[in-house]
Scaffold this motif. Sequence first.
Motif, PDB file in Angstrom:
ATOM      1  N   THR A 157       2.212 -16.745   8.808  1.00 32.24           N
ATOM      2  CA  THR A 157       1.725 -16.007   7.652  1.00 32.24           C
ATOM      3  C   THR A 157       0.417 -16.614   7.143  1.00 32.24           C
ATOM      4  O   THR A 157      -0.018 -17.686   7.604  1.00 32.24           O
ATOM      5  CB  THR A 157       2.781 -16.029   6.537  1.00 32.24           C
ATOM      6  OG1 THR A 157       2.972 -17.392   6.114  1.00 32.24           O
ATOM      7  CG2 THR A 157       4.095 -15.456   7.030  1.00 32.24           C
ATOM      8  N   SER A 174      13.021 -11.366   1.710  1.00 29.08           N
ATOM      9  CA  SER A 174      11.866 -10.540   1.364  1.00 29.08           C
ATOM     10  C   SER A 174      11.553  -9.653   2.563  1.00 29.08           C
ATOM     11  O   SER A 174      11.404 -10.137   3.684  1.00 29.08           O
ATOM     12  CB  SER A 174      10.662 -11.426   1.024  1.00 29.08           C
ATOM     13  OG  SER A 174       9.506 -10.635   0.815  1.00 29.08           O
ATOM     14  N   HIS A 195       9.444  -6.055   4.137  1.00 25.04           N
ATOM     15  CA  HIS A 195       8.491  -4.945   4.093  1.00 25.04           C
ATOM     16  C   HIS A 195       8.991  -3.879   5.065  1.00 25.04           C
ATOM     17  O   HIS A 195       9.273  -4.186   6.237  1.00 25.04           O
ATOM     18  CB  HIS A 195       7.088  -5.398   4.485  1.00 25.04           C
ATOM     19  CG  HIS A 195       6.470  -6.322   3.497  1.00 25.04           C
ATOM     20  ND1 HIS A 195       5.132  -6.614   3.479  1.00 25.04           N
ATOM     21  CD2 HIS A 195       6.996  -7.032   2.467  1.00 25.04           C
ATOM     22  CE1 HIS A 195       4.856  -7.455   2.499  1.00 25.04           C
ATOM     23  NE2 HIS A 195       5.981  -7.728   1.863  1.00 25.04           N
ATOM     24  N   ARG A 202       8.387  -0.004   6.793  1.00 25.54           N
ATOM     25  CA  ARG A 202       7.512   1.146   7.064  1.00 25.54           C
ATOM     26  C   ARG A 202       8.180   2.011   8.130  1.00 25.54           C
ATOM     27  O   ARG A 202       8.477   1.534   9.220  1.00 25.54           O
ATOM     28  CB  ARG A 202       6.126   0.703   7.525  1.00 25.54           C
ATOM     29  CG  ARG A 202       5.215   1.874   7.895  1.00 25.54           C
ATOM     30  CD  ARG A 202       3.821   1.456   8.293  1.00 25.54           C
ATOM     31  NE  ARG A 202       2.975   1.224   7.132  1.00 25.54           N
ATOM     32  CZ  ARG A 202       2.469   0.059   6.788  1.00 25.54           C
ATOM     33  NH1 ARG A 202       2.729  -1.005   7.535  1.00 25.54           N
ATOM     34  NH2 ARG A 202       1.699  -0.082   5.731  1.00 25.54           N
ATOM     35  N   LEU A 217       4.716   2.325   2.663  1.00 18.97           N
ATOM     36  CA  LEU A 217       5.125   0.923   2.759  1.00 18.97           C
ATOM     37  C   LEU A 217       6.017   0.574   1.575  1.00 18.97           C
ATOM     38  O   LEU A 217       5.645   0.765   0.419  1.00 18.97           O
ATOM     39  CB  LEU A 217       3.912  -0.002   2.784  1.00 18.97           C
ATOM     40  CG  LEU A 217       4.212  -1.502   2.863  1.00 18.97           C
ATOM     41  CD1 LEU A 217       4.948  -1.836   4.157  1.00 18.97           C
ATOM     42  CD2 LEU A 217       2.929  -2.322   2.732  1.00 18.97           C
ATOM     43  N   VAL A 228       8.019  -2.491  -0.230  1.00 20.30           N
ATOM     44  CA  VAL A 228       8.117  -3.941  -0.369  1.00 20.30           C
ATOM     45  C   VAL A 228       9.258  -4.244  -1.343  1.00 20.30           C
ATOM     46  O   VAL A 228       9.267  -3.749  -2.475  1.00 20.30           O
ATOM     47  CB  VAL A 228       6.798  -4.549  -0.887  1.00 20.30           C
ATOM     48  CG1 VAL A 228       6.931  -6.061  -1.013  1.00 20.30           C
ATOM     49  CG2 VAL A 228       5.642  -4.177   0.039  1.00 20.30           C
ATOM     50  N   SER A 229      10.211  -5.062  -0.897  1.00 17.15           N
ATOM     51  CA  SER A 229      11.383  -5.308  -1.727  1.00 17.15           C
ATOM     52  C   SER A 229      12.035  -6.629  -1.321  1.00 17.15           C
ATOM     53  O   SER A 229      11.623  -7.278  -0.359  1.00 17.15           O
ATOM     54  CB  SER A 229      12.380  -4.158  -1.594  1.00 17.15           C
ATOM     55  OG  SER A 229      13.530  -4.376  -2.382  1.00 17.15           O
ATOM     56  N   SER A 230      13.050  -6.978  -2.083  1.00 13.78           N
ATOM     57  CA  SER A 230      13.878  -8.150  -1.793  1.00 13.78           C
ATOM     58  C   SER A 230      15.335  -7.715  -1.766  1.00 13.78           C
ATOM     59  O   SER A 230      15.773  -6.942  -2.623  1.00 13.78           O
ATOM     60  CB  SER A 230      13.683  -9.241  -2.852  1.00 13.78           C
ATOM     61  OG  SER A 230      12.342  -9.717  -2.836  1.00 13.78           O
ATOM     62  N   ARG A 260      10.392 -12.433   6.242  1.00 13.85           N
ATOM     63  CA  ARG A 260       9.796 -13.759   6.089  1.00 13.85           C
ATOM     64  C   ARG A 260      10.844 -14.849   6.223  1.00 13.85           C
ATOM     65  O   ARG A 260      12.028 -14.636   5.944  1.00 13.85           O
ATOM     66  CB  ARG A 260       9.093 -13.876   4.734  1.00 13.85           C
ATOM     67  CG  ARG A 260       7.817 -13.052   4.614  1.00 13.85           C
ATOM     68  CD  ARG A 260       7.198 -13.225   3.251  1.00 13.85           C
ATOM     69  NE  ARG A 260       5.926 -12.520   3.149  1.00 13.85           N
ATOM     70  CZ  ARG A 260       4.751 -13.040   3.461  1.00 13.85           C
ATOM     71  NH1 ARG A 260       4.690 -14.315   3.858  1.00 13.85           N
ATOM     72  NH2 ARG A 260       3.649 -12.345   3.344  1.00 13.85           N
ATOM     73  N   LYS A 266       6.723 -14.953   9.789  1.00  8.27           N
ATOM     74  CA  LYS A 266       7.246 -13.607   9.587  1.00  8.27           C
ATOM     75  C   LYS A 266       7.583 -12.992  10.942  1.00  8.27           C
ATOM     76  O   LYS A 266       6.901 -13.224  11.939  1.00  8.27           O
ATOM     77  CB  LYS A 266       6.248 -12.715   8.834  1.00  8.27           C
ATOM     78  CG  LYS A 266       4.903 -12.536   9.493  1.00  8.27           C
ATOM     79  CD  LYS A 266       3.992 -11.698   8.622  1.00  8.27           C
ATOM     80  CE  LYS A 266       2.606 -11.530   9.268  1.00  8.27           C
ATOM     81  NZ  LYS A 266       1.683 -10.741   8.410  1.00  8.27           N
TER      82      LYS A 266
END
Length: 444
Positions: free
Chosen positions: A5, A87, A89, A91, A104, A106-108, A139, A146
């Motif tokens: 990363t 974490s 991502h 798509r 996209l 993005v979340s946890s 990640r 990642k």
Amino acid sequence: MIVPTRQFVSLALVPLTLSLGLYVFPSATAIILVLDFLLAIFALIDFFTIPQHRHITFTRNVRGVATRGEKHPVELIVGNRTHRELSVHIRDDLDPTFDVEEDLIVSSIPARSQMAYRYQFSPMRRGEYVMKHVHLMLRSRFGLWKRHLKAGPRQTIRVYPALKQISRFAMYARQNKMSLLGLRRSRRAGNDNEFERLRDYTHDDQFKAIDWRATSRRLKLTVRDFQSNQSQRIIFMIDCGRMMVNESNGFSLFDAAIDAALTLGYVALSRQDQVGLMCFNSQVVRWIPPKAGRSHLNTLVHAVHNIEPELVESRFDEAFLHLHRHCRKRSLVVVLSNVIDDRNAQSIQAQTTHLVGQHLPMTVLFRDHELFQPIDHALAQPELASLNDSSLFRAAASADILLWREEVLTNMRHAGVLTLDVFPENLTAPLINEYLRIKAQMLL
């Protein structure tokens, strides 16, 4: 695939930057080596915390049938089997022609739990599309690495033509507000009609149609509606060659022809008529024999959903020969095409005029806004002298082409062929009105 990363790269730049100071302080070599060793150990420890494929569960819930131009919901359910928060991502694999609000996510995801994510896309073209995989980016615990994963099964989405016109037509028909769609009420001449229903009186109804018994019961003027008791045939011949590739308002002429044909097909099937369909270019691409019943509309919709116009010369002779072989009974044959030059105009005229007598042919041609704009611009000027030579030339050239089109249409009408010349977005209402007029005057 596992890649470092930006955080790892930034951290690795620290000892690299300090190593530049060895030119000034050569004795600091040991310190730099220790820092490199510690960074390598830290990165290696973090490497083993990268989530594996088995640590993730995934489900995509999406209906396999979508409608062109309408929002289509998708639900993605991602599960976390690890003992720590992840974490992620996300798509989805969407076709480039799909209009998506947010591609996209993005979340946890909390430990030992799952999360559901919802989004919508709008397909802008008909056809069959494959949603292959969902791309996930996970990640490591400390964010130095990642991993890119592909999850989920392949799913096929069938995008059908826009059926909004049909639903709107059905709604207004139930509410007796057909005039809002630009449709005129046409009653069949003579008395060979059968009772259909009772409805509220409107200003364009005849007084002799009032049912006074029903009026006294309902305390409201009520009239009788009648319908033809004769099942007839209507066949759509839709050109999907080079003349239908042009676009109007973001959609091809072929899409406009399909939308109008399916709407009229719904009307005809509602009146117990039989509806058939042919799509052709250099060959007959699709042939659906005439059949009655409202369920037949689903067959028509499915038959045309994955057909696209091609840059090939349309063989009208082959298409009409196929029609002659498979349809001998007298029918209303609606040819939806366009004329660009003398070659295709003569081909359409020759084939449709041969149908006169055995069938009732109708030719539908599409107007081009770019041909009318120069003329409208010239007529909008208070004085022609204010126009430059270029504007006058374009207006004169457009007028010459339009006169040629009108001559083609006039020759067809003189030969007994019904004609319509409309803009693509305005086709549906005139086409249905012409069908209702044909039924009312018993031309079939």
